[in-house]
Design a protein around this motif. Structure first.
Motif, PDB file in Angstrom:
ATOM      1  N   GLY A  15      43.108  32.257  48.686  1.00 16.02           N
ATOM      2  CA  GLY A  15      42.767  33.712  49.070  1.00 16.02           C
ATOM      3  C   GLY A  15      42.773  34.671  47.660  1.00 16.02           C
ATOM      4  O   GLY A  15      41.947  35.300  47.731  1.00 16.02           O
ATOM      5  N   PHE A  16      43.814  34.424  46.908  1.00 16.71           N
ATOM      6  CA  PHE A  16      43.817  35.175  45.675  1.00 16.71           C
ATOM      7  C   PHE A  16      42.654  34.684  44.704  1.00 16.71           C
ATOM      8  O   PHE A  16      41.907  35.673  44.166  1.00 16.71           O
ATOM      9  CB  PHE A  16      45.076  34.464  44.759  1.00 16.71           C
ATOM     10  CG  PHE A  16      45.169  35.559  43.642  1.00 16.71           C
ATOM     11  CD1 PHE A  16      45.916  36.935  44.023  1.00 16.71           C
ATOM     12  CD2 PHE A  16      44.972  35.166  42.357  1.00 16.71           C
ATOM     13  CE1 PHE A  16      45.726  37.700  42.794  1.00 16.71           C
ATOM     14  CE2 PHE A  16      45.294  36.158  41.187  1.00 16.71           C
ATOM     15  CZ  PHE A  16      45.565  37.297  41.547  1.00 16.71           C
ATOM     16  N   VAL A  17      42.032  33.614  44.773  1.00 13.68           N
ATOM     17  CA  VAL A  17      40.718  33.374  43.840  1.00 13.68           C
ATOM     18  C   VAL A  17      39.498  34.126  44.721  1.00 13.68           C
ATOM     19  O   VAL A  17      38.779  34.718  44.085  1.00 13.68           O
ATOM     20  CB  VAL A  17      40.535  31.853  44.018  1.00 13.68           C
ATOM     21  CG1 VAL A  17      39.216  31.635  43.364  1.00 13.68           C
ATOM     22  CG2 VAL A  17      41.412  31.114  42.815  1.00 13.68           C
ATOM     23  N   ALA A  18      39.519  33.962  46.023  1.00 12.64           N
ATOM     24  CA  ALA A  18      38.488  34.746  46.673  1.00 12.64           C
ATOM     25  C   ALA A  18      38.406  36.103  46.623  1.00 12.64           C
ATOM     26  O   ALA A  18      37.271  36.933  46.207  1.00 12.64           O
ATOM     27  CB  ALA A  18      38.413  34.296  48.159  1.00 12.64           C
ATOM     28  N   LEU A  19      39.640  36.759  46.357  1.00 14.11           N
ATOM     29  CA  LEU A  19      39.820  38.100  45.900  1.00 14.11           C
ATOM     30  C   LEU A  19      39.270  38.472  44.563  1.00 14.11           C
ATOM     31  O   LEU A  19      38.694  39.523  44.624  1.00 14.11           O
ATOM     32  CB  LEU A  19      41.269  38.489  46.259  1.00 14.11           C
ATOM     33  CG  LEU A  19      41.679  40.003  46.298  1.00 14.11           C
ATOM     34  CD1 LEU A  19      41.028  40.618  47.843  1.00 14.11           C
ATOM     35  CD2 LEU A  19      42.977  40.199  46.135  1.00 14.11           C
ATOM     36  N   LEU A  20      39.626  37.589  43.861  1.00  8.89           N
ATOM     37  CA  LEU A  20      39.251  37.973  42.486  1.00  8.89           C
ATOM     38  C   LEU A  20      37.689  37.830  42.303  1.00  8.89           C
ATOM     39  O   LEU A  20      37.025  38.528  41.520  1.00  8.89           O
ATOM     40  CB  LEU A  20      39.863  36.688  41.469  1.00  8.89           C
ATOM     41  CG  LEU A  20      41.138  37.116  40.844  1.00  8.89           C
ATOM     42  CD1 LEU A  20      42.001  36.003  40.046  1.00  8.89           C
ATOM     43  CD2 LEU A  20      41.462  38.541  40.146  1.00  8.89           C
ATOM     44  N   VAL A  21      37.025  36.771  42.885  1.00  6.64           N
ATOM     45  CA  VAL A  21      35.572  36.598  43.031  1.00  6.64           C
ATOM     46  C   VAL A  21      34.898  37.887  43.583  1.00  6.64           C
ATOM     47  O   VAL A  21      34.035  38.348  42.757  1.00  6.64           O
ATOM     48  CB  VAL A  21      35.060  35.388  43.672  1.00  6.64           C
ATOM     49  CG1 VAL A  21      33.597  35.412  43.998  1.00  6.64           C
ATOM     50  CG2 VAL A  21      35.445  34.006  42.724  1.00  6.64           C
ATOM     51  N   LEU A  22      35.550  38.428  44.718  1.00  2.84           N
ATOM     52  CA  LEU A  22      35.048  39.514  45.074  1.00  2.84           C
ATOM     53  C   LEU A  22      35.129  40.777  44.314  1.00  2.84           C
ATOM     54  O   LEU A  22      34.211  41.357  44.166  1.00  2.84           O
ATOM     55  CB  LEU A  22      35.624  39.653  46.470  1.00  2.84           C
ATOM     56  CG  LEU A  22      35.158  38.761  47.808  1.00  2.84           C
ATOM     57  CD1 LEU A  22      36.283  39.223  48.936  1.00  2.84           C
ATOM     58  CD2 LEU A  22      33.648  38.877  47.881  1.00  2.84           C
ATOM     59  N   ALA A  23      36.091  40.844  43.534  1.00  2.00           N
ATOM     60  CA  ALA A  23      36.436  42.234  42.722  1.00  2.00           C
ATOM     61  C   ALA A  23      35.431  42.077  41.606  1.00  2.00           C
ATOM     62  O   ALA A  23      34.731  43.022  41.264  1.00  2.00           O
ATOM     63  CB  ALA A  23      37.832  42.059  42.211  1.00  2.00           C
ATOM     64  N   ALA A  24      34.854  40.743  41.199  1.00  2.00           N
ATOM     65  CA  ALA A  24      34.192  40.362  39.749  1.00  2.00           C
ATOM     66  C   ALA A  24      32.904  40.988  40.294  1.00  2.00           C
ATOM     67  O   ALA A  24      32.056  41.659  39.722  1.00  2.00           O
ATOM     68  CB  ALA A  24      34.436  39.022  39.418  1.00  2.00           C
ATOM     69  N   PHE A 117      31.184  39.849  34.604  1.00  2.00           N
ATOM     70  CA  PHE A 117      31.631  38.776  35.027  1.00  2.00           C
ATOM     71  C   PHE A 117      30.805  37.368  35.281  1.00  2.00           C
ATOM     72  O   PHE A 117      31.094  36.095  35.543  1.00  2.00           O
ATOM     73  CB  PHE A 117      32.631  38.802  36.403  1.00  2.00           C
ATOM     74  CG  PHE A 117      33.713  39.763  35.821  1.00  2.00           C
ATOM     75  CD1 PHE A 117      34.693  39.336  35.191  1.00  2.00           C
ATOM     76  CD2 PHE A 117      34.017  41.144  36.284  1.00  2.00           C
ATOM     77  CE1 PHE A 117      35.991  40.096  34.856  1.00  2.00           C
ATOM     78  CE2 PHE A 117      34.713  41.950  35.988  1.00  2.00           C
ATOM     79  CZ  PHE A 117      35.761  41.527  35.217  1.00  2.00           C
ATOM     80  N   ALA A 118      29.644  37.808  35.634  1.00  2.00           N
ATOM     81  CA  ALA A 118      28.591  36.862  36.292  1.00  2.00           C
ATOM     82  C   ALA A 118      28.172  35.850  35.194  1.00  2.00           C
ATOM     83  O   ALA A 118      27.929  34.900  35.541  1.00  2.00           O
ATOM     84  CB  ALA A 118      27.143  37.558  36.826  1.00  2.00           C
TER      85      ALA A 118
END
Lengths: 149, 145
Positions: A15-24, A117-118
């Motif tokens: 979940g944390f990784v998904a959150l980071l990806v969405l934030a990026a 980030f991309a």
């Protein structure tokens, strides 16, 4: 049936990784939206300056109508881009044409905005192209050649 | 003791720092929008003025009004005027003169409530405008003449 008490150990990092990806993604997209908005302002300002500066006034006063000098419009757009500190960073394409309400300058700008980030993602991209178009029309409020009309 | 409760202060600390970072990022975006508006207002005011010194004063005032609307500190704001050739002097306001306004605002790098601000990040915006070639009451000729 086995207990599910240990599943949080897996779910939390995922979940944390998904959150980071969405934030990026949110950061990169916000930057692009801001850059696009800024470029659109610059394009509108450049078109406005170009249409005012490129009318052949002497020809207009001779009664030959309002015509735009394309070369002058292009140089004015370049000057406007330099004034905004974007010289060399933005590609411009200037078109002059007769619009329905008068002579018109259409300015198309293209810039390549670097992503934050991309570029880090596998197969990611380092820059994104932003293209905007703005136009300005030279409108005659009264006829200078025939002021009594 | 319930397992993991000792990590609670750390979690709260991470949450607080994260919230401050997000707020500060938004402050940067907000400052960028504000200085863009300020430089645009300033350049519009300058292009409508009758002399360059008056234009700089009233343009500065217009920009400061925009900045102060968002309860921002005016001490952190500055304006810089130049012409197309980059000179910062005060040339005569003529038709077809290109004026450039650069607005800057120093956003605190880290702002902690009740503690204060640490460091600063400068946010800039530039606007440029050509003085109307057909304006009345100014010297000079229309650019394309």
């Amino acid at each position: 049936m086995r207990g599910e008490r240990g599943s949080a150990v897996l779910l939390l990092p995922a979940g944390f990784v998904a959150l980071l990806v969405l934030a990026a993604i949110a950061v990169d997209q916000s930057r692009l939206f801001a850059a696009r908005r800024q470029l659109l302002d610059v394009a509108a300002s450049a078109a406005n300056d170009a249409v005012a500066a490129s009318v052949d006034e002497s020809a207009y006063r001779r009664g030959e109508g309002a015509a735009l000098a394309a070369a002058r419009a292009e140089s004015e757009v370049r000057a406007s881009l330099a004034g905004h500190g974007l010289a060399g960073r933005v590609q411009s394409h200037v078109t002059t044409q007769q619009g329905p309400s008068g002579p018109q300058v259409i300015v198309r700008l293209e810039s390549h905005e670097p992503t934050v980030f991309a570029r880090l993602a596998p197969g990611g991209y380092g820059t994104t192209a932003i293209r905007v178009t703005a136009s300005a029309t030279f409108m005659v409020m009264w006829d200078l050649a025939n002021p009594r009309r | 003791m319930v397992g993991g409760v000792e990590m609670l202060p750390l979690g709260i600390l991470i949450f607080a720092v994260g919230a401050l970072v997000v707020l500060n990022l938004w402050a940067l975006v907000d400052a960028k929008l504000a200085v863009s508006g300020a430089s645009r207002e300033a350049i519009r005011t300058m292009s409508e003025s009758s002399a360059i010194e008056d234009g700089m004063v009233s343009g500065d005032a217009a920009a400061r009004r925009v900045i102060s609307r968002g309860c921002r500190t005016l001490d952190r704001f500055s304006m810089r005027w130049t012409t197309a050739d980059g000179s910062t002097g005060t040339p005569e306001l003529t038709r077809c003169l290109r004026v450039v306004a650069r607005a800057s605002y120093n956003v605190p790098a880290i702002a902690v409530p009740w503690v204060g601000a640490l460091g600063s990040v400068e946010v800039n915006a530039t606007s440029s405008e050509l003085i109307d070639p057909y304006r009345d009451g100014l010297p000079g000729v229309a650019c394309a003449a």
